[in-house]
Design a protein around this motif. Structure first.
Motif, PDB file in Angstrom:
ATOM      1  N   LEU A 106      -7.598  -5.414   8.813  1.00 38.55           N
ATOM      2  CA  LEU A 106      -7.003  -4.316   9.575  1.00 38.55           C
ATOM      3  C   LEU A 106      -5.851  -4.807  10.446  1.00 38.55           C
ATOM      4  CD1 LEU A 106     -10.141  -2.286  10.771  1.00 38.55           C
ATOM      5  CD2 LEU A 106      -8.749  -1.936   8.733  1.00 38.55           C
ATOM      6  N   GLN A 107      -5.823  -6.112  10.708  1.00 38.66           N
ATOM      7  CA  GLN A 107      -4.761  -6.694  11.519  1.00 38.66           C
ATOM      8  C   GLN A 107      -3.684  -7.370  10.662  1.00 38.66           C
ATOM      9  OE1 GLN A 107      -7.965  -8.968  13.709  1.00 38.66           O
ATOM     10  NE2 GLN A 107      -6.705  -8.412  15.456  1.00 38.66           N
ATOM     11  N   ASN A 108      -3.803  -7.195   9.361  1.00 34.86           N
ATOM     12  CA  ASN A 108      -2.894  -7.886   8.443  1.00 34.86           C
ATOM     13  C   ASN A 108      -2.465  -6.926   7.333  1.00 34.86           C
ATOM     14  OD1 ASN A 108      -1.453 -10.048   7.347  1.00 34.86           O
ATOM     15  ND2 ASN A 108      -3.204 -10.772   6.163  1.00 34.86           N
ATOM     16  N   VAL A 109      -1.850  -5.818   7.736  1.00 35.92           N
ATOM     17  CA  VAL A 109      -1.483  -4.751   6.805  1.00 35.92           C
ATOM     18  C   VAL A 109      -0.109  -5.028   6.186  1.00 35.92           C
ATOM     19  CG1 VAL A 109      -1.053  -2.264   6.589  1.00 35.92           C
ATOM     20  CG2 VAL A 109      -2.837  -3.098   8.140  1.00 35.92           C
ATOM     21  N   MET A 110       0.003  -4.826   4.875  1.00 38.10           N
ATOM     22  CA  MET A 110       1.263  -5.039   4.167  1.00 38.10           C
ATOM     23  C   MET A 110       1.689  -3.727   3.513  1.00 38.10           C
ATOM     24  SD  MET A 110       0.570  -8.766   2.464  1.00 38.10           S
ATOM     25  CE  MET A 110       0.066 -10.160   3.498  1.00 38.10           C
ATOM     26  N   PRO A 111       2.506  -2.917   4.190  1.00 33.31           N
ATOM     27  CA  PRO A 111       2.899  -1.601   3.676  1.00 33.31           C
ATOM     28  C   PRO A 111       3.538  -1.649   2.290  1.00 33.31           C
ATOM     29  CG  PRO A 111       3.486  -1.794   5.986  1.00 33.31           C
ATOM     30  CD  PRO A 111       3.047  -3.155   5.542  1.00 33.31           C
ATOM     31  N   SER A 112       4.279  -2.713   1.977  1.00 28.56           N
ATOM     32  CA  SER A 112       4.956  -2.788   0.673  1.00 28.56           C
ATOM     33  C   SER A 112       3.978  -2.953  -0.481  1.00 28.56           C
ATOM     34  CB  SER A 112       5.955  -3.944   0.663  1.00 28.56           C
ATOM     35  OG  SER A 112       5.277  -5.189   0.755  1.00 28.56           O
ATOM     36  N   GLN A 113       2.719  -3.320  -0.153  1.00 29.92           N
ATOM     37  CA  GLN A 113       1.706  -3.523  -1.189  1.00 29.92           C
ATOM     38  C   GLN A 113       0.751  -2.345  -1.310  1.00 29.92           C
ATOM     39  OE1 GLN A 113       2.183  -6.531  -2.981  1.00 29.92           O
ATOM     40  NE2 GLN A 113       3.963  -6.378  -1.645  1.00 29.92           N
ATOM     41  N   LEU A 114       1.061  -1.256  -0.594  1.00 28.69           N
ATOM     42  CA  LEU A 114       0.249  -0.042  -0.684  1.00 28.69           C
ATOM     43  C   LEU A 114       1.064   1.046  -1.395  1.00 28.69           C
ATOM     44  CD1 LEU A 114      -1.335  -0.238   2.879  1.00 28.69           C
ATOM     45  CD2 LEU A 114      -2.420  -0.795   0.698  1.00 28.69           C
ATOM     46  N   ALA A 115       0.897   2.290  -1.043  1.00 27.99           N
ATOM     47  CA  ALA A 115       1.606   3.346  -1.764  1.00 27.99           C
ATOM     48  C   ALA A 115       2.046   4.491  -0.847  1.00 27.99           C
ATOM     49  CB  ALA A 115       0.726   3.891  -2.895  1.00 27.99           C
ATOM     50  N   ASP A 116       2.204   4.195   0.448  1.00 32.92           N
ATOM     51  CA  ASP A 116       2.604   5.228   1.395  1.00 32.92           C
ATOM     52  C   ASP A 116       4.122   5.231   1.523  1.00 32.92           C
ATOM     53  OD1 ASP A 116       3.113   6.904   3.560  1.00 32.92           O
ATOM     54  OD2 ASP A 116       1.273   6.338   4.597  1.00 32.92           O
ATOM     55  N   ARG A 117       4.770   6.274   0.997  1.00 40.16           N
ATOM     56  CA  ARG A 117       6.236   6.343   0.996  1.00 40.16           C
ATOM     57  C   ARG A 117       6.818   6.533   2.389  1.00 40.16           C
ATOM     58  NH1 ARG A 117       7.360  11.047  -2.102  1.00 40.16           N
ATOM     59  NH2 ARG A 117       5.159  11.570  -1.895  1.00 40.16           N
ATOM     60  N   LYS A 118       5.974   6.930   3.348  1.00 40.69           N
ATOM     61  CA  LYS A 118       6.456   7.082   4.721  1.00 40.69           C
ATOM     62  C   LYS A 118       6.547   5.728   5.426  1.00 40.69           C
ATOM     63  CE  LYS A 118       3.199   9.996   5.927  1.00 40.69           C
ATOM     64  NZ  LYS A 118       2.523  10.159   4.628  1.00 40.69           N
ATOM     65  N   LEU A 119       5.750   4.764   4.966  1.00 41.09           N
ATOM     66  CA  LEU A 119       5.727   3.446   5.612  1.00 41.09           C
ATOM     67  C   LEU A 119       6.646   2.439   4.944  1.00 41.09           C
ATOM     68  CD1 LEU A 119       1.933   2.893   6.407  1.00 41.09           C
ATOM     69  CD2 LEU A 119       3.750   3.617   7.955  1.00 41.09           C
TER      70      LEU A 119
END
Length: 274
Positions: free
Chosen positions: A239-252
């Motif tokens: 939870l303290q090591n989030v990588m937005p580029s490796q998820l799928a949220d276009r807002k992030l």
């Protein structure tokens, strides 16, 4: 020193250290703050008050602590327990009386879980009271396991990746909520509470009814921890090591404008030089 005292000392040091780290990491408490410590009468809130009182003594800053309990007018609620305890340790306190019990019983159909509505009503009342007494921070007793359970509840049942942040500005913008026990495990808190002999008040609003979805998630996490000790800590670290580029949220993350980098050196040449 007996075994019990040794265990108590180790637990106390660990909980104090973890709470201190959380407060520091998220800048939860600042010089001159008035911290409203929300006490339910459960093990978590007693432990939170205990560690915050210690932190108040040793921290290089000055801050005020005031304990607040909400009397929800539950039948059989032992109104004397918390005032007696707080008077015995010399902590200033307020008891906020609000009959949310009747509202919950009226609004929630029989057999349905009351926790959600009860929590919302309690939180709204406490936000208002914090504003009235000029509290700059509102401390809640949620711990690491609560945060992880909430994360999985939201993922499994709500379709969102969110948990309980260690520090949060409320929607009204007038309250900042802090969770000093964010790094502490429920197991440690439970053991420490028993060793300290805190006068626990059980929640009888709904006959100790549990949120069934949360119960399922809690049992899942406990089973994972039994099979692979340390997994809970690893998951919390995630939870303290989030990588937005490796998820799928276009807002992030701007996936739409992601293109190759023409200036980047060819990896083919790197491979040939191996």
């Amino acid at each position: 020193m007996g075994t019990l005292s040794v265990n108590q000392s180790k637990l106390q040091k660990r909980l104090r250290r973890q709470a201190g780290e959380a407060v520091t990491d998220f800048n939860m408490i600042e010089d001159g703050d008035k911290v409203m410590v929300c006490l339910s009468g459960g093990k978590d809130s007693y432990t939170m008050l205990d560690v915050l009182l210690h932190l108040q003594k040793v921290a290089p800053i000055q801050f005020e602590i005031v304990a607040v309990n909400m009397d929800q007018k539950q039948p059989g609620f032992p109104e004397h327990v918390l005032p007696q305890y707080l008077q015995s340790i010399g902590v200033p306190y307020h008891i906020v009386e609000k009959d949310t019990y009747s509202v919950v019983m009226d609004k929630v159909p029989e057999g349905k879980t009351t926790c959600s509505l009860c929590s919302r009503l309690r939180r709204g009342t406490l936000y208002t009271f914090a504003d009235e007494i000029g509290a700059t921070k509102m401390a809640l007793g949620h711990h690491r396991d609560d945060i992880l359970e909430t994360f999985f509840l939201n993922m499994f049942y709500g379709g969102t990746l969110k948990a309980m942040p260690p520090k949060l500005r409320a929607d009204d913008g007038r309250n900042v909520v802090i969770r000093p026990l964010a790094y502490c495990s429920e197991k440690d808190i439970e053991a420490y509470s028993e060793l300290q002999g805190f006068p626990i008040i059980p929640c009888n609003l709904c006959g100790s009814q549990e949120n069934l979805q949360r119960k399922v998630v809690k049992e899942m996490l406990l089973e994972w921890e039994r099979k692979t000790p340390g997994r809970t800590e690893i998951m919390f670290r995630a939870l303290q090591n989030v990588m937005p580029s490796q998820l799928a949220d276009r807002k992030l993350f701007d996936f739409e404008n992601l293109r190759i980098d023409e200036s980047a050196p060819s990896r083919f040449l790197d491979v040939m030089n191996l």
